[in-house]
Design an enzyme around this catalytic site. Structure first.
Site, mmCIF file in Angstrom:
data_model
loop_
_atom_site.group_PDB
_atom_site.id
_atom_site.type_symbol
_atom_site.label_atom_id
_atom_site.label_comp_id
_atom_site.label_asym_id
_atom_site.label_seq_id
_atom_site.Cartn_x
_atom_site.Cartn_y
_atom_site.Cartn_z
ATOM 1 N N ASP A 13 0.843 -1.193 0.000
ATOM 2 C CA ASP A 13 0.000 0.000 0.000
ATOM 3 C C ASP A 13 0.879 1.244 0.000
ATOM 4 O O ASP A 13 1.798 1.373 0.811
ATOM 5 C CB ASP A 13 -0.903 0.000 1.238
ATOM 6 C CG ASP A 13 -1.625 1.318 1.419
ATOM 7 O OD1 ASP A 13 -2.689 1.477 0.808
ATOM 8 O OD2 ASP A 13 -1.123 2.178 2.179
ATOM 9 N N ASP A 109 -3.402 2.502 -5.684
ATOM 10 C CA ASP A 109 -2.304 2.595 -4.715
ATOM 11 C C ASP A 109 -2.117 1.328 -3.882
ATOM 12 O O ASP A 109 -1.350 1.333 -2.916
ATOM 13 C CB ASP A 109 -2.510 3.798 -3.796
ATOM 14 C CG ASP A 109 -3.794 3.697 -2.980
ATOM 15 O OD1 ASP A 109 -4.655 2.859 -3.312
ATOM 16 O OD2 ASP A 109 -3.940 4.464 -2.011
ATOM 17 N N GLU A 110 -2.784 0.239 -4.230
ATOM 18 C CA GLU A 110 -2.649 -1.021 -3.495
ATOM 19 C C GLU A 110 -2.529 -2.183 -4.475
ATOM 20 O O GLU A 110 -3.284 -2.243 -5.452
ATOM 21 C CB GLU A 110 -3.857 -1.265 -2.582
ATOM 22 C CG GLU A 110 -4.008 -0.292 -1.445
ATOM 23 C CD GLU A 110 -5.238 -0.608 -0.619
ATOM 24 O OE1 GLU A 110 -5.103 -1.167 0.485
ATOM 25 O OE2 GLU A 110 -6.350 -0.307 -1.100
#
Length: 414
Positions: A13, A109-110
């Site tokens: 993350d 974003d992960e």
């Protein structure tokens, strides 16, 4: 945790991703509180990301920009730059793929990684996580937190609940530590549990993840059906789903677009302009993918969320299509049939029940072939010269949004 029969799954993350990209791109912002926010002039002044310094002032994602400025008058406010965020996200994907070919993006974003087969090459899970952190930081300036476990759900909770809160930014949560580490956690922090579900669970006497895990399954299923079992399985760390690269695109069920309007649209003359623009976007995306849809769906919503207005309806067409005018013809009939005449602020169009466009129904009385060739030609012009190289005349009206949307990605400026 490296037993031979255990998978080793990570969730990587990126901390405050949009804000971190802005600080990496603009070193002059380092050491200052910064947020990324939509354009207030178009009634979208919501915080999309806040850097750790901004969060120290109590600023939170999704709060209004005005509230954030009241908390921190010196706050640096940056408009989102979606093209740059996408570029950095893809760069990070490439870094992760240097450790394993099993990388599955969960969001911009992960990303999940299965590094089971990489341990012999790169070391222990913790060593791999540190290498990922170092390489991503050195190449992009982004700080990555990593949750490590035996499945995707537990690795995400290991990241969200533990890795984000410790100095190293890494947390290993093996199966044997679920009861000790995870179960005492407040139920509101569990993956898939929002504020409303938390209240329901509190009313049942369920206050921790362990309380939920030890609740009889039949009690949860009797109240929420299959969703009750999903929650119970998450609490117990039961997840056998594989890390599947590209799985989202391979399982696409529909193609749709939605538009949040810059103001209330109260007349059909205004609404039909943006509806046609949406139908054109949906049709073009289908054509690019070689798909047609059998079902048209139309949804709209008013601006007052305390007193919601709007509808969501769908209609099956006689034949599948990706031709803009045919999608619009069905969509506008649906809209006028169900619209209550109240002003709208959001509208969406989608095509579902997709099939290949390699075979399509010929019409003795229509001109589908001519329309298909015309749309292929306009698609090619837009591909070569940009979205606004050729526009419908209706989009040049004050209510048209095609030009404004061409400046944006995902609703935000490029």
């Amino acid at each position: 945790m490296a037993k031979a029969n255990h998978r080793v799954i990570m969730l990587a993350d990126c901390q405050s991703f949009y804000a971190s990209v802005e600080k990496s791109t603009h070193p002059e912002y380092i050491g200052k509180p910064l947020v990324v926010s939509g354009d207030p002039a178009r009634r979208s002044g919501i915080i999309l990301a806040a850097c750790p310094l901004a969060k120290q002032y109590g600023i939170k994602t999704a709060e209004r920009l005005g509230e954030a400025l009241n908390k921190c008058p010196d706050l640096i406010v940056v408009r989102p730059h979606m093209e740059e965020y996408i570029r950095v996200s893809l760069h990070i994907t490439e870094i992760l793929q240097s450790f394993t070919d099993l990388v599955e993006p969960y969001s911009i974003d992960e990303q999940h990684l299965d590094v089971t087969g990489s341990l012999a090459l790169f070391g222990s899970p913790e060593e791999i996580a540190r290498q990922i952190q170092h390489q991503v930081r050195s190449e992009t300036g982004i700080y990555v937190r990593v949750g490590i476990s035996y499945c995707k759900i537990v690795s995400k909770m290991a990241c969200d609940i533990f890795a984000k809160k410790n100095k190293e930014g890494i947390y290993v949560l093996p199966a044997e530590n679920i009861a000790r580490d995870l179960w005492p956690t407040p139920i509101r922090e569990m993956f898939m549990v929002g504020s409303r579900m938390s209240r329901h669970l509190y009313n049942m006497g369920i206050h921790t993840i362990g309380d939920l895990a030890q609740t009889p399954l039949h009690k949860l299923k009797s109240r929420w059906g299959v969703n009750g079992e999903v929650l119970w399985r998450i609490a117990r760390g039961m997840d056998t789903s594989p890390v599947t690269p590209g799985s989202f695109h391979q399982q696409q069920k529909g193609v749709g677009h939605q538009m949040t309007l810059p103001r209330d649209y109260a007349s059909w003359d205004e609404i039909k302009v943006v509806m046609l623009e949406l139908c054109e976007q949906v049709g073009r995306r289908c054509r690019d993918k070689g798909l047609m849809g059998n079902v048209v769906s139309v949804s709209c919503q008013g601006a007052d969320y305390d007193h919601p207005t709007g509808f969501s309806r769908q209609k099956r067409m006689d034949d599948p299509t990706n031709i803009t005018d045919e999608v619009y013809e069905t969509a506008h009939v649906l809209f006028l049939r169900h619209w209550d005449g109240m002003p709208i602020r959001r509208i969406s169009i989608s095509l579902t029940d997709l099939t290949s466009d390699s075979l399509y129904q010929l019409s003795l009385f229509g001109d589908r072939d001519r329309k298909r060739e015309l749309e292929r030609a306009t698609d090619e012009i837009k591909r070569k010269f940009g979205e606004t190289a050729i526009l419908r005349a209706s989009s040049l009206q004050e209510s048209g949004q095609a030009y404004e949307r061409s400046l944006r990605i995902g609703g935000h400026y490029k």
